[in-house]
Write a protein that holds these residues in place. Structure first.
Motif, PDB file in Angstrom:
ATOM      1  N   VAL A 220      91.628  37.977  -9.283  1.00  0.00           N
ATOM      2  CA  VAL A 220      90.685  37.282  -8.406  1.00  0.00           C
ATOM      3  C   VAL A 220      89.845  36.299  -9.217  1.00  0.00           C
ATOM      4  CG1 VAL A 220      88.768  37.545  -6.789  1.00  0.00           C
ATOM      5  CG2 VAL A 220      90.595  39.242  -6.827  1.00  0.00           C
ATOM      6  N   PHE A 221      89.705  35.083  -8.684  1.00  0.00           N
ATOM      7  CA  PHE A 221      88.946  34.027  -9.352  1.00  0.00           C
ATOM      8  C   PHE A 221      87.817  33.562  -8.438  1.00  0.00           C
ATOM      9  CE2 PHE A 221      93.211  33.989 -11.031  1.00  0.00           C
ATOM     10  CZ  PHE A 221      93.001  33.919 -12.404  1.00  0.00           C
ATOM     11  N   PRO A 222      86.559  33.638  -8.891  1.00  0.00           N
ATOM     12  CA  PRO A 222      85.423  33.215  -8.063  1.00  0.00           C
ATOM     13  C   PRO A 222      85.280  31.690  -8.063  1.00  0.00           C
ATOM     14  CG  PRO A 222      84.644  34.016 -10.177  1.00  0.00           C
ATOM     15  CD  PRO A 222      86.129  34.234 -10.171  1.00  0.00           C
ATOM     16  N   LEU A 223      84.936  31.149  -6.902  1.00  0.00           N
ATOM     17  CA  LEU A 223      84.764  29.711  -6.753  1.00  0.00           C
ATOM     18  C   LEU A 223      83.377  29.420  -6.176  1.00  0.00           C
ATOM     19  CD1 LEU A 223      88.223  28.742  -5.185  1.00  0.00           C
ATOM     20  CD2 LEU A 223      87.510  28.456  -7.572  1.00  0.00           C
ATOM     21  N   PRO A 224      82.779  28.282  -6.538  1.00  0.00           N
ATOM     22  CA  PRO A 224      81.464  27.916  -5.985  1.00  0.00           C
ATOM     23  C   PRO A 224      81.569  27.541  -4.507  1.00  0.00           C
ATOM     24  CG  PRO A 224      82.351  26.111  -7.293  1.00  0.00           C
ATOM     25  CD  PRO A 224      83.286  27.262  -7.484  1.00  0.00           C
ATOM     26  N   VAL A 225      80.421  27.632  -3.833  1.00  0.00           N
ATOM     27  CA  VAL A 225      80.369  27.294  -2.413  1.00  0.00           C
ATOM     28  C   VAL A 225      79.340  26.203  -2.171  1.00  0.00           C
ATOM     29  CG1 VAL A 225      81.102  29.604  -1.699  1.00  0.00           C
ATOM     30  CG2 VAL A 225      78.662  29.099  -1.900  1.00  0.00           C
ATOM     31  N   ASN A 226      79.439  25.587  -0.992  1.00  0.00           N
ATOM     32  CA  ASN A 226      78.431  24.605  -0.596  1.00  0.00           C
ATOM     33  C   ASN A 226      77.319  25.294   0.201  1.00  0.00           C
ATOM     34  OD1 ASN A 226      79.439  24.988   2.012  1.00  0.00           O
ATOM     35  ND2 ASN A 226      80.604  23.067   2.024  1.00  0.00           N
ATOM     36  N   GLU A 227      76.435  24.508   0.784  1.00  0.00           N
ATOM     37  CA  GLU A 227      75.267  25.077   1.451  1.00  0.00           C
ATOM     38  C   GLU A 227      75.629  25.852   2.718  1.00  0.00           C
ATOM     39  OE1 GLU A 227      76.059  20.939   2.856  1.00  0.00           O
ATOM     40  OE2 GLU A 227      75.877  21.936   0.903  1.00  0.00           O
ATOM     41  N   THR A 228      76.839  25.673   3.242  1.00  0.00           N
ATOM     42  CA  THR A 228      77.257  26.399   4.446  1.00  0.00           C
ATOM     43  C   THR A 228      78.060  27.655   4.126  1.00  0.00           C
ATOM     44  OG1 THR A 228      79.356  25.207   4.722  1.00  0.00           O
ATOM     45  CG2 THR A 228      77.370  24.193   5.670  1.00  0.00           C
ATOM     46  N   GLY A 229      78.279  27.941   2.850  1.00  0.00           N
ATOM     47  CA  GLY A 229      79.061  29.115   2.475  1.00  0.00           C
ATOM     48  C   GLY A 229      80.552  28.861   2.413  1.00  0.00           C
TER      49      GLY A 229
END
Length: 292
Positions: free
Chosen positions: A78-87
């Motif tokens: 599993v690789f975590p990715l960034p999100v924008n202000e809406t998730g």
């Protein structure tokens, strides 16, 4: 129009692994998607890919839900990715995804993503350098975003499969949804030619179009498949079959059939409606064995 039935499947078999195969030889899938609103979508997609026979699975999803997803799917990296202000996945994810592509054979991009996902920016970065060994499934937000990325998609030379429902197809082809539902085979053919890709246009009857090939028509697996998570399962099944070495048309056709027949089996045991999208993948191995 050619019916997608047992005769067609028998004439177009899936590649089978050797007895001495290993997990890398059976194919590696990278599934990218999900959001903070729909954190479990990739679980369905990932399990479907493994149930369809892929050997290794990687999941890339919003960082706040990545750990939980990994605990629910211990078979996957599993690789975590960034999100924008809406998730939703952030535009900057594209470069991170591109860096993971040399570790996979098939990319499934989009399950669980919504309208606020900047899928066009992500795809522009992630898919900028076509690789001859990479096959791609585009789902959910990635489908609509592809409307403005025709040349980018065509550069992958027929190795892309789209899985739209009528609303997504209307966005992809910049037309009214009524045009899609009134003449789905014509719209599917036009999209296949425009993007040099295989189109799986979902509906009560599913059309499968590939450039220069007969249109395939599957009569449908029943109304129970019109449920949340069902499309995530279909994208994963097709991705798993691609990773095993099936061509885009063969993987799409077998994926649609397996998905539909899984729905039929669940309808017989549980009821015509009310079974869950996450219950579909477990039906796939037995269906594959029975179809050999």
């Amino acid at each position: 129009m050619t019916p997608l039935d047992s005769a067609w499947l028998a004439a177009h078999p899936l590649p089978l692994p050797d007895q001495d195969t290993d997990k890398n030889a059976r194919g590696r899938v990278l599934a990218v998607g999900g959001s903070e609103k729909v954190p479990g979508a990739l679980r369905i997609t990932g399990e479907a890919a493994l149930r369809a026979g892929a050997g290794k699975l990687q999941l890339a999803t919003p960082e706040r839900v990545a750990l939980q997803l990994g605990l629910h799917m211990p078979e996957a990296a599993v690789f975590p990715l960034p999100v924008n202000e809406t998730g939703e996945l952030a535009a900057s994810c594209g470069q991170r995804i591109a860096a993971l592509l040399d570790r996979c054979d098939t990319l499934v991009l989009g399950p669980g993503t919504g309208a606020d996902c900047p899928a066009g920016d992500i795809m522009s970065a992630a898919l900028a350098d076509p690789a001859e060994i990479l096959t791609i499934v585009l789902d959910a937000a990635a489908i609509a975003a592809a409307a403005d990325l025709r040349d980018l998609i065509r550069n992958h030379r027929g190795r892309v499969v789209f899985t739209p429902h009528p609303g997504e197809m209307a966005q992809l082809m910049d037309c009214d949804e009524a045009q899609v539902t009134d003449d789905p085979d014509a719209i599917a053919r036009a999209a296949a030619d425009r993007f040099a890709a295989t189109i799986v246009l979902k509906g009560p009857e599913t059309c499968i179009a590939s450039p220069g090939e007969d249109m395939l028509l599957y009569p449908g697996g029943g109304p129970g498949l019109a449920t949340g998570g069902s499309g995530d399962a279909l994208a994963g099944i097709i991705g798993g079959l691609l990773a095993r070495g099936a061509s885009p048309r063969i993987a799409a056709a077998w994926g649609v059939w397996l998905h539909g027949e899984a729905g039929r089996r669940l309808a017989e045991r549980i009821g015509a409606i009310g079974f869950l999208g996450r219950e579909l993948p477990a039906e796939i191995p037995a269906l594959l064995d029975a179809a050999r």
